[in-house]
Write an enzyme that holds these catalytic residues in place. Structure first.
Site, PDB file in Angstrom:
ATOM      1  N   TYR A  18       0.840  -1.200   0.000  1.00  0.00           N
ATOM      2  CA  TYR A  18       0.000   0.000   0.000  1.00  0.00           C
ATOM      3  C   TYR A  18       0.878   1.254   0.000  1.00  0.00           C
ATOM      4  O   TYR A  18       0.669   2.174  -0.784  1.00  0.00           O
ATOM      5  CB  TYR A  18      -0.931  -0.009   1.219  1.00  0.00           C
ATOM      6  CG  TYR A  18      -1.891   1.151   1.256  1.00  0.00           C
ATOM      7  CD1 TYR A  18      -3.150   1.053   0.670  1.00  0.00           C
ATOM      8  CD2 TYR A  18      -1.535   2.357   1.861  1.00  0.00           C
ATOM      9  CE1 TYR A  18      -4.032   2.127   0.688  1.00  0.00           C
ATOM     10  CE2 TYR A  18      -2.413   3.428   1.877  1.00  0.00           C
ATOM     11  CZ  TYR A  18      -3.661   3.307   1.298  1.00  0.00           C
ATOM     12  OH  TYR A  18      -4.519   4.370   1.305  1.00  0.00           O
ATOM     13  N   HIS A  22       1.535   4.201  -3.066  1.00  0.00           N
ATOM     14  CA  HIS A  22       1.356   5.638  -2.844  1.00  0.00           C
ATOM     15  C   HIS A  22       2.667   6.402  -3.021  1.00  0.00           C
ATOM     16  O   HIS A  22       2.652   7.556  -3.440  1.00  0.00           O
ATOM     17  CB  HIS A  22       0.709   5.901  -1.487  1.00  0.00           C
ATOM     18  CG  HIS A  22      -0.762   5.653  -1.506  1.00  0.00           C
ATOM     19  ND1 HIS A  22      -1.289   4.381  -1.444  1.00  0.00           N
ATOM     20  CD2 HIS A  22      -1.808   6.494  -1.642  1.00  0.00           C
ATOM     21  CE1 HIS A  22      -2.612   4.461  -1.518  1.00  0.00           C
ATOM     22  NE2 HIS A  22      -2.949   5.739  -1.643  1.00  0.00           N
ATOM     23  N   TYR A  41      -3.274  16.525   1.714  1.00  0.00           N
ATOM     24  CA  TYR A  41      -3.834  15.174   1.808  1.00  0.00           C
ATOM     25  C   TYR A  41      -2.803  14.247   2.436  1.00  0.00           C
ATOM     26  O   TYR A  41      -1.691  14.125   1.935  1.00  0.00           O
ATOM     27  CB  TYR A  41      -4.192  14.705   0.391  1.00  0.00           C
ATOM     28  CG  TYR A  41      -5.109  13.500   0.280  1.00  0.00           C
ATOM     29  CD1 TYR A  41      -5.391  12.668   1.346  1.00  0.00           C
ATOM     30  CD2 TYR A  41      -5.685  13.194  -0.941  1.00  0.00           C
ATOM     31  CE1 TYR A  41      -6.229  11.580   1.207  1.00  0.00           C
ATOM     32  CE2 TYR A  41      -6.525  12.106  -1.095  1.00  0.00           C
ATOM     33  CZ  TYR A  41      -6.800  11.303  -0.022  1.00  0.00           C
ATOM     34  OH  TYR A  41      -7.629  10.224  -0.157  1.00  0.00           O
ATOM     35  N   TRP A  76      -7.502   3.888 -10.472  1.00  0.00           N
ATOM     36  CA  TRP A  76      -6.769   3.786  -9.196  1.00  0.00           C
ATOM     37  C   TRP A  76      -7.494   2.818  -8.254  1.00  0.00           C
ATOM     38  O   TRP A  76      -6.867   1.983  -7.604  1.00  0.00           O
ATOM     39  CB  TRP A  76      -6.621   5.168  -8.560  1.00  0.00           C
ATOM     40  CG  TRP A  76      -5.821   5.130  -7.296  1.00  0.00           C
ATOM     41  CD1 TRP A  76      -6.285   5.116  -6.017  1.00  0.00           C
ATOM     42  CD2 TRP A  76      -4.391   5.073  -7.186  1.00  0.00           C
ATOM     43  NE1 TRP A  76      -5.257   5.070  -5.118  1.00  0.00           N
ATOM     44  CE2 TRP A  76      -4.075   5.046  -5.817  1.00  0.00           C
ATOM     45  CE3 TRP A  76      -3.358   5.053  -8.118  1.00  0.00           C
ATOM     46  CZ2 TRP A  76      -2.769   4.994  -5.344  1.00  0.00           C
ATOM     47  CZ3 TRP A  76      -2.050   5.015  -7.651  1.00  0.00           C
ATOM     48  CH2 TRP A  76      -1.772   4.978  -6.281  1.00  0.00           C
ATOM     49  N   TRP A  77      -8.813   2.944  -8.179  1.00  0.00           N
ATOM     50  CA  TRP A  77      -9.571   2.030  -7.332  1.00  0.00           C
ATOM     51  C   TRP A  77      -9.342   0.576  -7.739  1.00  0.00           C
ATOM     52  O   TRP A  77      -9.139  -0.284  -6.886  1.00  0.00           O
ATOM     53  CB  TRP A  77     -11.056   2.330  -7.403  1.00  0.00           C
ATOM     54  CG  TRP A  77     -11.494   3.593  -6.752  1.00  0.00           C
ATOM     55  CD1 TRP A  77     -10.769   4.420  -5.931  1.00  0.00           C
ATOM     56  CD2 TRP A  77     -12.783   4.188  -6.879  1.00  0.00           C
ATOM     57  NE1 TRP A  77     -11.537   5.483  -5.539  1.00  0.00           N
ATOM     58  CE2 TRP A  77     -12.770   5.372  -6.101  1.00  0.00           C
ATOM     59  CE3 TRP A  77     -13.930   3.843  -7.573  1.00  0.00           C
ATOM     60  CZ2 TRP A  77     -13.890   6.196  -6.005  1.00  0.00           C
ATOM     61  CZ3 TRP A  77     -15.034   4.669  -7.471  1.00  0.00           C
ATOM     62  CH2 TRP A  77     -15.014   5.827  -6.696  1.00  0.00           C
TER      63      TRP A  77
END
Length: 104
Positions: A18, A22, A41, A76-77
């Site tokens: 993960y 990113h 963010y 992306w999802w």
């Protein structure tokens, strides 16, 4: 500006993956986030619960909500669905949090 916070869940054996994804976020994803008003963010991981805590500031709630309709967001999802809890459309399972205190 509107502060938003929410929690998601990453699979226990996918913490490093993960983070890697990113760290290598697609430039077009960053561009889209900024275009739809995302600022400041951050995503934090609690490795003991696999919970992700996300915080961001958006310029406009309605504009931000439309980011989910973009092609890059949908890609992306799909890219992330194997490392975190997702809905049937591959969007992350999200629990929005209500702000109860803020100190400037």
């Amino acid at each position: 500006m509107i502060r938003k916070a929410f929690v998601m869940k990453v699979f226990g054996d996918c913490h490093e993956e993960y983070k890697r994804r990113h760290d290598e976020i697609w430039p077009e994803m960053v561009e889209m986030l900024k275009e739809y008003g995302a600022r400041d963010y951050s995503i934090f991981l609690d490795p003991t619960t696999n919970r992700l805590f996300a915080y961001l500031v958006v310029e406009d709630e309605e504009r931000w909500s439309k980011s989910a309709e973009t092609e890059v967001c949908r890609r992306w999802w799909t890219y992330m669905k194997d490392v975190m809890e997702t809905n049937e459309d591959h969007s992350p399972v999200v629990l929005e949090l209500k702000e109860v205190f803020h100190l400037e």
